[in-house]
Design a protein around this motif. Structure first.
Motif, PDB file in Angstrom:
ATOM      1  N   GLY A   2      -6.418   5.865   0.877  1.00  8.53           N
ATOM      2  CA  GLY A   2      -6.741   7.225   1.252  1.00  8.53           C
ATOM      3  C   GLY A   2      -6.763   8.112   0.015  1.00  8.53           C
ATOM      4  O   GLY A   2      -6.591   7.652  -1.111  1.00  8.53           O
ATOM      5  N   ALA A   3      -6.993   9.411   0.220  1.00  5.92           N
ATOM      6  CA  ALA A   3      -7.035  10.348  -0.909  1.00  5.92           C
ATOM      7  C   ALA A   3      -5.659  10.430  -1.570  1.00  5.92           C
ATOM      8  O   ALA A   3      -4.636  10.115  -0.959  1.00  5.92           O
ATOM      9  CB  ALA A   3      -7.478  11.729  -0.434  1.00  5.92           C
ATOM     10  N   TRP A   4      -5.669  10.868  -2.844  1.00  2.08           N
ATOM     11  CA  TRP A   4      -4.411  10.950  -3.585  1.00  2.08           C
ATOM     12  C   TRP A   4      -3.420  11.875  -2.900  1.00  2.08           C
ATOM     13  O   TRP A   4      -3.765  12.978  -2.486  1.00  2.08           O
ATOM     14  CB  TRP A   4      -4.658  11.471  -5.008  1.00  2.08           C
ATOM     15  CG  TRP A   4      -5.674  10.733  -5.801  1.00  2.08           C
ATOM     16  CD1 TRP A   4      -6.850  11.236  -6.295  1.00  2.08           C
ATOM     17  CD2 TRP A   4      -5.617   9.358  -6.219  1.00  2.08           C
ATOM     18  NE1 TRP A   4      -7.529  10.266  -6.983  1.00  2.08           N
ATOM     19  CE2 TRP A   4      -6.799   9.098  -6.955  1.00  2.08           C
ATOM     20  CE3 TRP A   4      -4.703   8.330  -6.033  1.00  2.08           C
ATOM     21  CZ2 TRP A   4      -7.077   7.869  -7.508  1.00  2.08           C
ATOM     22  CZ3 TRP A   4      -4.973   7.089  -6.583  1.00  2.08           C
ATOM     23  CH2 TRP A   4      -6.145   6.865  -7.313  1.00  2.08           C
ATOM     24  N   ARG A   5      -2.163  11.433  -2.798  1.00  2.00           N
ATOM     25  CA  ARG A   5      -1.089  12.295  -2.294  1.00  2.00           C
ATOM     26  C   ARG A   5      -0.437  13.070  -3.435  1.00  2.00           C
ATOM     27  O   ARG A   5      -0.025  14.217  -3.267  1.00  2.00           O
ATOM     28  CB  ARG A   5      -0.024  11.447  -1.596  1.00  2.00           C
ATOM     29  CG  ARG A   5      -0.481  10.778  -0.310  1.00  2.00           C
ATOM     30  CD  ARG A   5       0.677   9.979   0.286  1.00  2.00           C
ATOM     31  NE  ARG A   5       0.261   9.246   1.479  1.00  2.00           N
ATOM     32  CZ  ARG A   5       1.062   8.415   2.146  1.00  2.00           C
ATOM     33  NH1 ARG A   5       2.312   8.216   1.721  1.00  2.00           N
ATOM     34  NH2 ARG A   5       0.628   7.780   3.223  1.00  2.00           N
ATOM     35  N   ASN A   6      -0.313  12.412  -4.573  1.00  2.00           N
ATOM     36  CA  ASN A   6       0.388  13.013  -5.706  1.00  2.00           C
ATOM     37  C   ASN A   6      -0.326  12.591  -6.985  1.00  2.00           C
ATOM     38  O   ASN A   6      -0.051  11.531  -7.540  1.00  2.00           O
ATOM     39  CB  ASN A   6       1.850  12.553  -5.721  1.00  2.00           C
ATOM     40  CG  ASN A   6       2.651  13.171  -6.859  1.00  2.00           C
ATOM     41  OD1 ASN A   6       2.165  14.045  -7.572  1.00  2.00           O
ATOM     42  ND2 ASN A   6       3.879  12.705  -7.039  1.00  2.00           N
ATOM     43  N   ALA A   7      -1.269  13.401  -7.409  1.00  2.00           N
ATOM     44  CA  ALA A   7      -2.078  13.026  -8.568  1.00  2.00           C
ATOM     45  C   ALA A   7      -2.301  14.216  -9.486  1.00  2.00           C
ATOM     46  O   ALA A   7      -2.430  15.352  -9.033  1.00  2.00           O
ATOM     47  CB  ALA A   7      -3.421  12.459  -8.120  1.00  2.00           C
ATOM     48  N   ARG A   8      -2.356  13.933 -10.777  1.00  2.00           N
ATOM     49  CA  ARG A   8      -2.689  14.936 -11.781  1.00  2.00           C
ATOM     50  C   ARG A   8      -3.967  14.497 -12.481  1.00  2.00           C
ATOM     51  O   ARG A   8      -4.099  13.332 -12.853  1.00  2.00           O
ATOM     52  CB  ARG A   8      -1.566  15.073 -12.808  1.00  2.00           C
ATOM     53  CG  ARG A   8      -0.197  15.325 -12.220  1.00  2.00           C
ATOM     54  CD  ARG A   8       0.857  15.400 -13.316  1.00  2.00           C
ATOM     55  NE  ARG A   8       2.198  15.248 -12.799  1.00  2.00           N
ATOM     56  CZ  ARG A   8       3.294  15.257 -13.538  1.00  2.00           C
ATOM     57  NH1 ARG A   8       3.180  15.414 -14.862  1.00  2.00           N
ATOM     58  NH2 ARG A   8       4.478  15.106 -13.004  1.00  2.00           N
ATOM     59  N   GLN A   9      -4.888  15.425 -12.671  1.00  2.00           N
ATOM     60  CA  GLN A   9      -6.136  15.112 -13.359  1.00  2.00           C
ATOM     61  C   GLN A   9      -5.963  15.321 -14.862  1.00  2.00           C
ATOM     62  O   GLN A   9      -5.475  16.364 -15.298  1.00  2.00           O
ATOM     63  CB  GLN A   9      -7.278  15.986 -12.843  1.00  2.00           C
ATOM     64  CG  GLN A   9      -7.743  15.635 -11.441  1.00  2.00           C
ATOM     65  CD  GLN A   9      -9.034  16.347 -11.070  1.00  2.00           C
ATOM     66  OE1 GLN A   9      -9.568  17.154 -11.839  1.00  2.00           O
ATOM     67  NE2 GLN A   9      -9.544  16.045  -9.894  1.00  2.00           N
ATOM     68  N   LEU A  65       0.836  -1.200   0.000  1.00  2.00           N
ATOM     69  CA  LEU A  65       0.000   0.000   0.000  1.00  2.00           C
ATOM     70  C   LEU A  65       0.871   1.249   0.000  1.00  2.00           C
ATOM     71  O   LEU A  65       0.549   2.241  -0.654  1.00  2.00           O
ATOM     72  CB  LEU A  65      -0.929  -0.002   1.216  1.00  2.00           C
ATOM     73  CG  LEU A  65      -2.002  -1.097   1.248  1.00  2.00           C
ATOM     74  CD1 LEU A  65      -2.859  -0.961   2.500  1.00  2.00           C
ATOM     75  CD2 LEU A  65      -2.882  -1.042   0.004  1.00  2.00           C
ATOM     76  N   SER A  66       1.986   1.187   0.712  1.00  2.00           N
ATOM     77  CA  SER A  66       2.887   2.338   0.767  1.00  2.00           C
ATOM     78  C   SER A  66       3.470   2.648  -0.605  1.00  2.00           C
ATOM     79  O   SER A  66       3.598   3.818  -0.999  1.00  2.00           O
ATOM     80  CB  SER A  66       4.008   2.076   1.774  1.00  2.00           C
ATOM     81  OG  SER A  66       4.892   3.173   1.825  1.00  2.00           O
ATOM     82  N   ASP A  67       3.838   1.609  -1.358  1.00  2.00           N
ATOM     83  CA  ASP A  67       4.346   1.814  -2.715  1.00  2.00           C
ATOM     84  C   ASP A  67       3.334   2.567  -3.571  1.00  2.00           C
ATOM     85  O   ASP A  67       3.689   3.487  -4.320  1.00  2.00           O
ATOM     86  CB  ASP A  67       4.658   0.466  -3.379  1.00  2.00           C
ATOM     87  CG  ASP A  67       5.835  -0.255  -2.749  1.00  2.00           C
ATOM     88  OD1 ASP A  67       6.771   0.428  -2.295  1.00  2.00           O
ATOM     89  OD2 ASP A  67       5.806  -1.500  -2.727  1.00  2.00           O
ATOM     90  N   LEU A  68       2.083   2.166  -3.471  1.00  2.00           N
ATOM     91  CA  LEU A  68       1.035   2.788  -4.283  1.00  2.00           C
ATOM     92  C   LEU A  68       0.707   4.194  -3.787  1.00  2.00           C
ATOM     93  O   LEU A  68       0.441   5.099  -4.592  1.00  2.00           O
ATOM     94  CB  LEU A  68      -0.221   1.917  -4.266  1.00  2.00           C
ATOM     95  CG  LEU A  68      -0.075   0.543  -4.931  1.00  2.00           C
ATOM     96  CD1 LEU A  68      -1.334  -0.293  -4.713  1.00  2.00           C
ATOM     97  CD2 LEU A  68       0.214   0.680  -6.421  1.00  2.00           C
ATOM     98  N   GLN A  69       0.739   4.391  -2.470  1.00  2.00           N
ATOM     99  CA  GLN A  69       0.451   5.725  -1.923  1.00  2.00           C
ATOM    100  C   GLN A  69       1.496   6.746  -2.346  1.00  2.00           C
ATOM    101  O   GLN A  69       1.184   7.915  -2.572  1.00  2.00           O
ATOM    102  CB  GLN A  69       0.375   5.650  -0.396  1.00  2.00           C
ATOM    103  CG  GLN A  69      -0.865   4.955   0.129  1.00  2.00           C
ATOM    104  CD  GLN A  69      -0.767   4.641   1.609  1.00  2.00           C
ATOM    105  OE1 GLN A  69       0.322   4.509   2.162  1.00  2.00           O
ATOM    106  NE2 GLN A  69      -1.921   4.516   2.263  1.00  2.00           N
ATOM    107  N   ASP A  70       2.730   6.312  -2.476  1.00  2.00           N
ATOM    108  CA  ASP A  70       3.817   7.237  -2.814  1.00  2.00           C
ATOM    109  C   ASP A  70       3.987   7.439  -4.321  1.00  2.00           C
ATOM    110  O   ASP A  70       4.793   8.276  -4.744  1.00  2.00           O
ATOM    111  CB  ASP A  70       5.142   6.714  -2.237  1.00  2.00           C
ATOM    112  CG  ASP A  70       5.156   6.728  -0.709  1.00  2.00           C
ATOM    113  OD1 ASP A  70       4.382   7.514  -0.124  1.00  2.00           O
ATOM    114  OD2 ASP A  70       5.925   5.953  -0.118  1.00  2.00           O
ATOM    115  N   ALA A  71       3.284   6.687  -5.124  1.00  2.00           N
ATOM    116  CA  ALA A  71       3.455   6.764  -6.577  1.00  2.00           C
ATOM    117  C   ALA A  71       2.855   8.051  -7.138  1.00  2.00           C
ATOM    118  O   ALA A  71       2.001   8.701  -6.516  1.00  2.00           O
ATOM    119  CB  ALA A  71       2.803   5.555  -7.240  1.00  2.00           C
TER     120      ALA A  71
END
Length: 297
Positions: A212-219, A182-188
């Motif tokens: 959880g909500a996106w930490r680093n995401a672009r729409q 999960l940590s790998d995916l959260q930090d991606a």
């Protein structure tokens, strides 16, 4: 009988276009004839159907009640006419959310051509929210959407399942890390669809309880653009298998191995509860059902 189909047709055009001027142009009538027909209809019913807001005519409660009933009558009359003509007169307006429109609808149109070659299909693309809105306004015959619809005036029919998968470029380090935590995916770095997209809504419903909500995401406003950016190494994403299957097959994308349970979503057909179901629309529903059976993943 005080009402005429001509009055109802003019009322429908005004309701959908917002003014007598636009309705006149669409129906090839003079503006005075259009206004007179609306006045006759309101007089026959003893009610006002529109609120006048500047130069626009906006449906009031009476108009919103009448509109689906009027369209149903008009479509029934058109179906009677077509019953004595060739199938070449049949026409459908199908709204599709973008994933379905780009990747599934071309296949449905091919099957429809084999089943009812004379039926003409106009395809309207938009996100799921926009397509549901058009179905509720009866400006399309049916909508095929990725997310569930929350419009109370719509009938909603599940018709096909679709698998969502998390993908990365073949040379992305995450693709070679083994089973991702999960940590790998959260930090991606994530590339995600815009709000209002059925894919965005379903991805959040699946992943947020785990990540959880996106930490680093672009729409990004297009699934096609997202998959190309992912294959270029810009980030990872969660998309329909229909979208990414071709690039997975050619080896430029890979489905990531991770700890989150797999997820399938339900695709839906939506249409107004008062929609008249013509023979061509019945055939289209049959085609979607057969397609779903043949492509169950």
């Amino acid at each position: 009988m005080k009402l005429t189909l001509r009055q109802l047709d003019i009322f429908r055009a005004i309701a959908q276009l917002g003014s007598t001027t636009k309705a006149s142009a669409a129906l090839a009538l003079s503006q005075s004839a259009t206004s007179a027909a609306l006045h006759e209809l309101e007089g026959a019913l003893g009610i006002r159907l529109f609120d006048r807001v500047g130069k626009r005519l906006v449906l009031n409660d009476n108009g919103r009640t009448l509109l689906p009933k009027a369209i149903r009558l008009l479509e029934a009359a058109l179906d009677i006419e077509r019953g004595f003509q060739t199938e070449a007169c049949a026409r459908l307006r199908v709204g599709c959310s973008t994933t379905i429109g780009n990747y599934i609808m071309p296949l449905l149109m091919q099957h429809m051509a084999e089943r009812a070659g004379g039926t003409q299909i106009d395809v309207i693309l938009g996100n799921s929210t926009e397509i549901a809105r058009q179905a509720a306004q009866l400006s399309i015959d049916v909508g095929l959407v990725e997310g569930p619809s929350h419009q109370p005036t719509l009938a909603v029919q599940p018709w096909c399942e679709d698998e969502l998968i998390i993908v990365a470029a073949a040379d992305d380090p995450l693709a070679h890390k083994g089973r991702l935590s999960l940590s790998d995916l959260q930090d991606a770095r994530w590339l995600v669809r815009e709000e209002g997209s059925g894919t965005a809504e379903e991805v959040q419903r699946w992943l947020f309880p785990h990540l959880g909500a996106w930490r680093n995401a672009r729409q990004i406003g297009s699934s096609e653009a997202i998959k190309r950016m992912v294959s270029a190494g810009v980030g990872i994403s969660c998309l329909s298998y229909w979208v990414v299957g071709d690039l997975i097959a050619e080896g430029s994308l890979v489905s990531l191995n991770h700890v989150i349970p797999e997820h399938k979503r339900q695709l839906h057909a939506v249409y107004h509860r008062d929609k008249f179901i013509s023979r061509s629309l019945e055939t289209f529903f049959s085609v979607t059902k057969d397609f779903a059976s043949a492509n169950d993943r």
